[in-house]
Design a protein around this motif. Structure first.
Motif, PDB file in Angstrom:
ATOM      1  N   ASP A 151       0.827  -1.210   0.000  1.00 12.64           N
ATOM      2  CA  ASP A 151       0.000   0.000   0.000  1.00 12.64           C
ATOM      3  C   ASP A 151       0.857   1.255   0.000  1.00 12.64           C
ATOM      4  O   ASP A 151       0.578   2.216  -0.719  1.00 12.64           O
ATOM      5  CB  ASP A 151      -0.934   0.021   1.215  1.00 12.64           C
ATOM      6  N   VAL A 152       1.905   1.261   0.789  1.00  7.73           N
ATOM      7  CA  VAL A 152       2.803   2.409   0.846  1.00  7.73           C
ATOM      8  C   VAL A 152       3.538   2.566  -0.482  1.00  7.73           C
ATOM      9  O   VAL A 152       3.667   3.674  -1.008  1.00  7.73           O
ATOM     10  CB  VAL A 152       3.801   2.280   2.020  1.00  7.73           C
ATOM     11  N   ALA A 153       4.002   1.452  -1.035  1.00  5.80           N
ATOM     12  CA  ALA A 153       4.724   1.499  -2.311  1.00  5.80           C
ATOM     13  C   ALA A 153       3.836   2.072  -3.412  1.00  5.80           C
ATOM     14  O   ALA A 153       4.259   2.952  -4.176  1.00  5.80           O
ATOM     15  CB  ALA A 153       5.222   0.114  -2.698  1.00  5.80           C
ATOM     16  N   LEU A 154       2.596   1.596  -3.488  1.00  7.24           N
ATOM     17  CA  LEU A 154       1.682   2.105  -4.502  1.00  7.24           C
ATOM     18  C   LEU A 154       1.365   3.578  -4.282  1.00  7.24           C
ATOM     19  O   LEU A 154       1.277   4.350  -5.238  1.00  7.24           O
ATOM     20  CB  LEU A 154       0.392   1.283  -4.518  1.00  7.24           C
ATOM     21  N   SER A 155       1.203   3.973  -3.049  1.00 12.50           N
ATOM     22  CA  SER A 155       0.943   5.368  -2.742  1.00 12.50           C
ATOM     23  C   SER A 155       2.107   6.251  -3.180  1.00 12.50           C
ATOM     24  O   SER A 155       1.905   7.315  -3.775  1.00 12.50           O
ATOM     25  CB  SER A 155       0.690   5.534  -1.244  1.00 12.50           C
ATOM     26  N   GLN A 156       3.318   5.807  -2.910  1.00 14.74           N
ATOM     27  CA  GLN A 156       4.488   6.589  -3.316  1.00 14.74           C
ATOM     28  C   GLN A 156       4.617   6.639  -4.832  1.00 14.74           C
ATOM     29  O   GLN A 156       4.938   7.688  -5.402  1.00 14.74           O
ATOM     30  CB  GLN A 156       5.754   6.028  -2.672  1.00 14.74           C
ATOM     31  N   LEU A 157       4.380   5.525  -5.496  1.00 19.40           N
ATOM     32  CA  LEU A 157       4.437   5.529  -6.959  1.00 19.40           C
ATOM     33  C   LEU A 157       3.372   6.450  -7.549  1.00 19.40           C
ATOM     34  O   LEU A 157       3.639   7.175  -8.507  1.00 19.40           O
ATOM     35  CB  LEU A 157       4.276   4.112  -7.504  1.00 19.40           C
ATOM     36  N   GLU A 158       2.172   6.428  -6.974  1.00 19.88           N
ATOM     37  CA  GLU A 158       1.106   7.307  -7.443  1.00 19.88           C
ATOM     38  C   GLU A 158       1.509   8.772  -7.302  1.00 19.88           C
ATOM     39  O   GLU A 158       1.305   9.578  -8.215  1.00 19.88           O
ATOM     40  CB  GLU A 158      -0.184   7.043  -6.671  1.00 19.88           C
ATOM     41  N   SER A 159       2.120   9.098  -6.190  1.00 12.85           N
ATOM     42  CA  SER A 159       2.590  10.461  -5.965  1.00 12.85           C
ATOM     43  C   SER A 159       3.652  10.841  -6.991  1.00 12.85           C
ATOM     44  O   SER A 159       3.635  11.956  -7.543  1.00 12.85           O
ATOM     45  CB  SER A 159       3.149  10.587  -4.549  1.00 12.85           C
ATOM     46  N   ARG A 160       4.573   9.933  -7.265  1.00 10.00           N
ATOM     47  CA  ARG A 160       5.635  10.195  -8.257  1.00 10.00           C
ATOM     48  C   ARG A 160       5.053  10.348  -9.656  1.00 10.00           C
ATOM     49  O   ARG A 160       5.504  11.172 -10.441  1.00 10.00           O
ATOM     50  CB  ARG A 160       6.667   9.067  -8.254  1.00 10.00           C
ATOM     51  N   ILE A 161       4.036   9.562  -9.975  1.00 13.41           N
ATOM     52  CA  ILE A 161       3.376   9.669 -11.280  1.00 13.41           C
ATOM     53  C   ILE A 161       2.700  11.022 -11.404  1.00 13.41           C
ATOM     54  O   ILE A 161       2.789  11.678 -12.454  1.00 13.41           O
ATOM     55  CB  ILE A 161       2.373   8.510 -11.483  1.00 13.41           C
ATOM     56  N   ASP A 162       2.022  11.461 -10.364  1.00 17.13           N
ATOM     57  CA  ASP A 162       1.372  12.775 -10.378  1.00 17.13           C
ATOM     58  C   ASP A 162       2.393  13.889 -10.584  1.00 17.13           C
ATOM     59  O   ASP A 162       2.152  14.829 -11.354  1.00 17.13           O
ATOM     60  CB  ASP A 162       0.596  13.017  -9.086  1.00 17.13           C
ATOM     61  N   THR A 163       3.535  13.775  -9.909  1.00 12.90           N
ATOM     62  CA  THR A 163       4.590  14.770 -10.054  1.00 12.90           C
ATOM     63  C   THR A 163       5.120  14.780 -11.484  1.00 12.90           C
ATOM     64  O   THR A 163       5.325  15.851 -12.070  1.00 12.90           O
ATOM     65  CB  THR A 163       5.734  14.489  -9.052  1.00 12.90           C
ATOM     66  N   LEU A 164       5.337  13.610 -12.040  1.00 15.47           N
ATOM     67  CA  LEU A 164       5.810  13.510 -13.426  1.00 15.47           C
ATOM     68  C   LEU A 164       4.787  14.103 -14.381  1.00 15.47           C
ATOM     69  O   LEU A 164       5.142  14.868 -15.272  1.00 15.47           O
ATOM     70  CB  LEU A 164       6.103  12.053 -13.788  1.00 15.47           C
ATOM     71  N   ARG A 165       3.537  13.753 -14.196  1.00 22.46           N
ATOM     72  CA  ARG A 165       2.465  14.267 -15.069  1.00 22.46           C
ATOM     73  C   ARG A 165       2.441  15.796 -15.022  1.00 22.46           C
ATOM     74  O   ARG A 165       2.345  16.450 -16.060  1.00 22.46           O
ATOM     75  CB  ARG A 165       1.120  13.676 -14.651  1.00 22.46           C
ATOM     76  N   ASP A 166       2.514  16.353 -13.826  1.00 24.11           N
ATOM     77  CA  ASP A 166       2.503  17.811 -13.698  1.00 24.11           C
ATOM     78  C   ASP A 166       3.689  18.445 -14.417  1.00 24.11           C
ATOM     79  O   ASP A 166       3.550  19.467 -15.097  1.00 24.11           O
ATOM     80  CB  ASP A 166       2.531  18.228 -12.222  1.00 24.11           C
ATOM     81  N   ALA A 167       4.857  17.837 -14.291  1.00 22.13           N
ATOM     82  CA  ALA A 167       6.057  18.377 -14.934  1.00 22.13           C
ATOM     83  C   ALA A 167       5.957  18.321 -16.445  1.00 22.13           C
ATOM     84  O   ALA A 167       6.373  19.264 -17.138  1.00 22.13           O
ATOM     85  CB  ALA A 167       7.295  17.624 -14.452  1.00 22.13           C
ATOM     86  N   VAL A 168       5.398  17.244 -16.972  1.00 22.81           N
ATOM     87  CA  VAL A 168       5.293  17.091 -18.418  1.00 22.81           C
ATOM     88  C   VAL A 168       4.222  18.027 -18.985  1.00 22.81           C
ATOM     89  O   VAL A 168       4.395  18.554 -20.085  1.00 22.81           O
ATOM     90  CB  VAL A 168       5.002  15.621 -18.780  1.00 22.81           C
ATOM     91  N   GLU A 169       3.163  18.262 -18.236  1.00 20.65           N
ATOM     92  CA  GLU A 169       2.071  19.110 -18.712  1.00 20.65           C
ATOM     93  C   GLU A 169       2.405  20.598 -18.662  1.00 20.65           C
ATOM     94  O   GLU A 169       1.711  21.395 -19.283  1.00 20.65           O
ATOM     95  CB  GLU A 169       0.797  18.812 -17.939  1.00 20.65           C
ATOM     96  N   GLU A 170       3.461  20.960 -17.954  1.00 15.12           N
ATOM     97  CA  GLU A 170       3.819  22.383 -17.844  1.00 15.12           C
ATOM     98  C   GLU A 170       4.412  22.911 -19.103  1.00 15.12           C
ATOM     99  O   GLU A 170       4.988  22.390 -19.907  1.00 15.12           O
ATOM    100  CB  GLU A 170       4.796  22.609 -16.684  1.00 15.12           C
TER     101      GLU A 170
END
Length: 50
Positions: free
Chosen positions: A31-50
């Motif tokens: 659960d923690v691993a998936l939560s951290q990966l989800e957070s990293r994906i969100d960060t990546l998505r935000d960076a790419v969309e900028e």
């Protein structure tokens, strides 16, 4: 891809590798691993969309 995107992808891959390594070593549960990966994906998505 721009330099910013390249940097964001590299940062994501490094962070994802860390999550997988810590999970494999038993330092975090799924659960923690998936939560951290989800957070990293969100960060990546935000960076790419900028």
């Amino acid at each position: 891809m721009t330099d910013d995107t390249d940097e964001a992808v590299a940062a994501f891959l490094d962070a994802a590798d860390t999550v997988y390594e810590e999970y494999d070593k038993g330092y975090m549960n799924a659960d923690v691993a998936l939560s951290q990966l989800e957070s990293r994906i969100d960060t990546l998505r935000d960076a790419v969309e900028e």
